[in-house]
Design a protein around this motif. Structure first.
Motif, PDB file in Angstrom:
ATOM      1  N   PHE A  20       0.830  -1.205   0.000  1.00 28.34           N
ATOM      2  CA  PHE A  20       0.000   0.000   0.000  1.00 28.34           C
ATOM      3  C   PHE A  20       0.866   1.258   0.000  1.00 28.34           C
ATOM      4  CE2 PHE A  20      -2.446   3.432   1.889  1.00 28.34           C
ATOM      5  CZ  PHE A  20      -3.534   3.435   1.038  1.00 28.34           C
ATOM      6  N   THR A  21       1.941   1.252   0.766  1.00 30.03           N
ATOM      7  CA  THR A  21       2.834   2.410   0.799  1.00 30.03           C
ATOM      8  C   THR A  21       3.413   2.677  -0.581  1.00 30.03           C
ATOM      9  OG1 THR A  21       3.417   2.029   3.104  1.00 30.03           O
ATOM     10  CG2 THR A  21       4.974   3.319   1.793  1.00 30.03           C
ATOM     11  N   MET A  22       3.795   1.631  -1.282  1.00 34.90           N
ATOM     12  CA  MET A  22       4.427   1.796  -2.584  1.00 34.90           C
ATOM     13  C   MET A  22       3.416   2.078  -3.696  1.00 34.90           C
ATOM     14  SD  MET A  22       7.510   1.629  -1.728  1.00 34.90           S
ATOM     15  CE  MET A  22       8.435   1.506  -3.220  1.00 34.90           C
ATOM     16  N   GLU A  23       2.275   1.372  -3.692  1.00 37.04           N
ATOM     17  CA  GLU A  23       1.312   1.482  -4.779  1.00 37.04           C
ATOM     18  C   GLU A  23       0.124   2.378  -4.446  1.00 37.04           C
ATOM     19  OE1 GLU A  23       0.231  -2.432  -6.077  1.00 37.04           O
ATOM     20  OE2 GLU A  23       2.305  -2.998  -6.411  1.00 37.04           O
ATOM     21  N   GLY A  24      -0.319   2.350  -3.203  1.00 36.47           N
ATOM     22  CA  GLY A  24      -1.447   3.175  -2.787  1.00 36.47           C
ATOM     23  C   GLY A  24      -2.751   2.749  -3.431  1.00 36.47           C
ATOM     24  N   SER A  25      -3.646   3.713  -3.573  1.00 34.90           N
ATOM     25  CA  SER A  25      -4.945   3.496  -4.214  1.00 34.90           C
ATOM     26  C   SER A  25      -5.202   4.665  -5.156  1.00 34.90           C
ATOM     27  CB  SER A  25      -6.043   3.430  -3.144  1.00 34.90           C
ATOM     28  OG  SER A  25      -6.151   4.688  -2.488  1.00 34.90           O
ATOM     29  N   LYS A  26      -6.314   4.619  -5.877  1.00 33.01           N
ATOM     30  CA  LYS A  26      -6.627   5.737  -6.776  1.00 33.01           C
ATOM     31  C   LYS A  26      -6.802   7.031  -5.992  1.00 33.01           C
ATOM     32  CE  LYS A  26      -8.457   3.230 -10.621  1.00 33.01           C
ATOM     33  NZ  LYS A  26      -9.005   3.467 -11.911  1.00 33.01           N
ATOM     34  N   ALA A  27      -7.434   6.947  -4.835  1.00 34.68           N
ATOM     35  CA  ALA A  27      -7.680   8.141  -4.017  1.00 34.68           C
ATOM     36  C   ALA A  27      -6.432   8.601  -3.267  1.00 34.68           C
ATOM     37  CB  ALA A  27      -8.801   7.858  -3.021  1.00 34.68           C
ATOM     38  N   ASN A  28      -5.512   7.667  -2.995  1.00 30.91           N
ATOM     39  CA  ASN A  28      -4.327   7.980  -2.202  1.00 30.91           C
ATOM     40  C   ASN A  28      -3.112   7.286  -2.827  1.00 30.91           C
ATOM     41  OD1 ASN A  28      -2.639   8.792  -0.152  1.00 30.91           O
ATOM     42  ND2 ASN A  28      -3.349   7.267   1.309  1.00 30.91           N
ATOM     43  N   PRO A  29      -2.553   7.862  -3.901  1.00 31.38           N
ATOM     44  CA  PRO A  29      -1.442   7.211  -4.603  1.00 31.38           C
ATOM     45  C   PRO A  29      -0.231   6.983  -3.708  1.00 31.38           C
ATOM     46  CG  PRO A  29      -2.266   9.087  -5.849  1.00 31.38           C
ATOM     47  CD  PRO A  29      -2.916   9.130  -4.504  1.00 31.38           C
ATOM     48  N   GLY A  30       0.457   5.882  -3.957  1.00 35.41           N
ATOM     49  CA  GLY A  30       1.627   5.529  -3.167  1.00 35.41           C
ATOM     50  C   GLY A  30       2.900   6.202  -3.652  1.00 35.41           C
ATOM     51  N   VAL A  31       4.003   5.816  -3.047  1.00 34.54           N
ATOM     52  CA  VAL A  31       5.308   6.402  -3.336  1.00 34.54           C
ATOM     53  C   VAL A  31       5.671   6.250  -4.819  1.00 34.54           C
ATOM     54  CG1 VAL A  31       7.786   6.202  -2.852  1.00 34.54           C
ATOM     55  CG2 VAL A  31       6.132   6.063  -0.988  1.00 34.54           C
ATOM     56  N   ASN A  32       5.473   5.070  -5.387  1.00 28.65           N
ATOM     57  CA  ASN A  32       5.832   4.844  -6.791  1.00 28.65           C
ATOM     58  C   ASN A  32       5.122   5.816  -7.716  1.00 28.65           C
ATOM     59  OD1 ASN A  32       7.425   2.668  -6.103  1.00 28.65           O
ATOM     60  ND2 ASN A  32       5.919   1.139  -6.660  1.00 28.65           N
ATOM     61  N   ARG A  34       3.542   8.674  -7.074  1.00 31.81           N
ATOM     62  CA  ARG A  34       3.881  10.090  -6.850  1.00 31.81           C
ATOM     63  C   ARG A  34       5.287  10.420  -7.350  1.00 31.81           C
ATOM     64  NH1 ARG A  34       3.468  11.056  -1.063  1.00 31.81           N
ATOM     65  NH2 ARG A  34       3.521   8.810  -0.840  1.00 31.81           N
ATOM     66  N   ALA A  35       6.235   9.500  -7.140  1.00 27.62           N
ATOM     67  CA  ALA A  35       7.609   9.744  -7.607  1.00 27.62           C
ATOM     68  C   ALA A  35       7.661   9.804  -9.136  1.00 27.62           C
ATOM     69  CB  ALA A  35       8.547   8.658  -7.092  1.00 27.62           C
ATOM     70  N   LEU A  36       6.958   8.882  -9.791  1.00 27.31           N
ATOM     71  CA  LEU A  36       6.932   8.899 -11.256  1.00 27.31           C
ATOM     72  C   LEU A  36       6.226  10.133 -11.795  1.00 27.31           C
ATOM     73  CD1 LEU A  36       6.319   5.123 -11.964  1.00 27.31           C
ATOM     74  CD2 LEU A  36       8.387   6.442 -12.472  1.00 27.31           C
ATOM     75  N   ALA A  37       5.148  10.547 -11.155  1.00 29.63           N
ATOM     76  CA  ALA A  37       4.442  11.763 -11.582  1.00 29.63           C
ATOM     77  C   ALA A  37       5.376  12.970 -11.490  1.00 29.63           C
ATOM     78  CB  ALA A  37       3.190  11.976 -10.743  1.00 29.63           C
ATOM     79  N   ASP A  38       6.116  13.074 -10.398  1.00 27.89           N
ATOM     80  CA  ASP A  38       7.074  14.174 -10.240  1.00 27.89           C
ATOM     81  C   ASP A  38       8.182  14.090 -11.293  1.00 27.89           C
ATOM     82  OD1 ASP A  38       5.659  15.136  -8.086  1.00 27.89           O
ATOM     83  OD2 ASP A  38       7.091  14.447  -6.577  1.00 27.89           O
ATOM     84  N   LEU A  39       8.678  12.895 -11.534  1.00 26.88           N
ATOM     85  CA  LEU A  39       9.737  12.698 -12.515  1.00 26.88           C
ATOM     86  C   LEU A  39       9.298  13.166 -13.898  1.00 26.88           C
ATOM     87  CD1 LEU A  39      12.540  11.466 -13.224  1.00 26.88           C
ATOM     88  CD2 LEU A  39      11.317   9.337 -13.656  1.00 26.88           C
ATOM     89  N   PHE A  40       8.103  12.739 -14.330  1.00 22.95           N
ATOM     90  CA  PHE A  40       7.619  13.126 -15.649  1.00 22.95           C
ATOM     91  C   PHE A  40       7.274  14.612 -15.711  1.00 22.95           C
ATOM     92  CE2 PHE A  40       6.814   8.488 -16.004  1.00 22.95           C
ATOM     93  CZ  PHE A  40       7.605   8.266 -17.116  1.00 22.95           C
ATOM     94  N   ALA A  41       6.834  15.198 -14.606  1.00 25.24           N
ATOM     95  CA  ALA A  41       6.560  16.642 -14.572  1.00 25.24           C
ATOM     96  C   ALA A  41       7.852  17.439 -14.762  1.00 25.24           C
ATOM     97  CB  ALA A  41       5.877  17.027 -13.262  1.00 25.24           C
ATOM     98  N   VAL A  42       8.915  17.023 -14.091  1.00 28.52           N
ATOM     99  CA  VAL A  42      10.207  17.707 -14.238  1.00 28.52           C
ATOM    100  C   VAL A  42      10.734  17.528 -15.660  1.00 28.52           C
ATOM    101  CG1 VAL A  42      12.625  17.718 -13.500  1.00 28.52           C
ATOM    102  CG2 VAL A  42      10.801  17.601 -11.801  1.00 28.52           C
ATOM    103  N   ALA A  43      10.606  16.338 -16.221  1.00 29.43           N
ATOM    104  CA  ALA A  43      11.055  16.098 -17.594  1.00 29.43           C
ATOM    105  C   ALA A  43      10.302  17.001 -18.563  1.00 29.43           C
ATOM    106  CB  ALA A  43      10.861  14.629 -17.966  1.00 29.43           C
ATOM    107  N   GLN A  44       9.007  17.176 -18.346  1.00 25.60           N
ATOM    108  CA  GLN A  44       8.204  18.036 -19.208  1.00 25.60           C
ATOM    109  C   GLN A  44       8.615  19.500 -19.061  1.00 25.60           C
ATOM    110  OE1 GLN A  44       5.983  16.914 -21.450  1.00 25.60           O
ATOM    111  NE2 GLN A  44       5.770  18.998 -22.184  1.00 25.60           N
ATOM    112  N   GLU A  45       8.860  19.938 -17.821  1.00 24.74           N
ATOM    113  CA  GLU A  45       9.284  21.319 -17.575  1.00 24.74           C
ATOM    114  C   GLU A  45      10.621  21.634 -18.254  1.00 24.74           C
ATOM    115  OE1 GLU A  45       9.521  21.794 -13.347  1.00 24.74           O
ATOM    116  OE2 GLU A  45       7.359  21.512 -13.080  1.00 24.74           O
ATOM    117  N   ARG A  46      11.500  20.640 -18.329  1.00 21.17           N
ATOM    118  CA  ARG A  46      12.834  20.841 -18.887  1.00 21.17           C
ATOM    119  C   ARG A  46      12.946  20.403 -20.346  1.00 21.17           C
ATOM    120  NH1 ARG A  46      16.666  18.701 -13.905  1.00 21.17           N
ATOM    121  NH2 ARG A  46      15.812  20.091 -12.320  1.00 21.17           N
ATOM    122  N   ALA A  47      11.824  20.069 -20.965  1.00 21.65           N
ATOM    123  CA  ALA A  47      11.834  19.517 -22.320  1.00 21.65           C
ATOM    124  C   ALA A  47      12.460  20.465 -23.343  1.00 21.65           C
ATOM    125  CB  ALA A  47      10.419  19.144 -22.750  1.00 21.65           C
TER     126      ALA A  47
END
Length: 68
Positions: A20-32, A34-47
């Motif tokens: 649950f900590t790693m994957e979470g749920s649709k309402a409460n996303p886990g570490v994986n 959230r980390a991937l969302a941040d990673l892709f957001a930074v990649a998009q900002e620096r594109a």
């Protein structure tokens, strides 16, 4: 995104909440998620400045006491 390799590792007793900590749920996303969302957001900002290559590997090991 700044040249670092990263590992996210979860270890602990069965039933302690690792999945649950790693994957979470649709309402409460886990570490994986959230980390991937941040990673892709930074990649998009620096594109406009960088060509990004993102690689991921997923390893799941489940050792059971069944049959011992």
């Amino acid at each position: 995104m700044d040249g670092y390799n990263v590992t996210i590792f979860a270890y602990g007793q069965t039933g302690s909440g690792k999945t649950f900590t790693m994957e979470g749920s649709k309402a409460n996303p886990g570490v994986n998620i959230r980390a991937l969302a941040d990673l892709f957001a930074v990649a998009q900002e620096r594109a406009d400045q960088y060509d990004s290559v993102i690689k991921a590997r997923w390893v799941y090991v489940d050792e059971s006491d069944e049959g011992r």
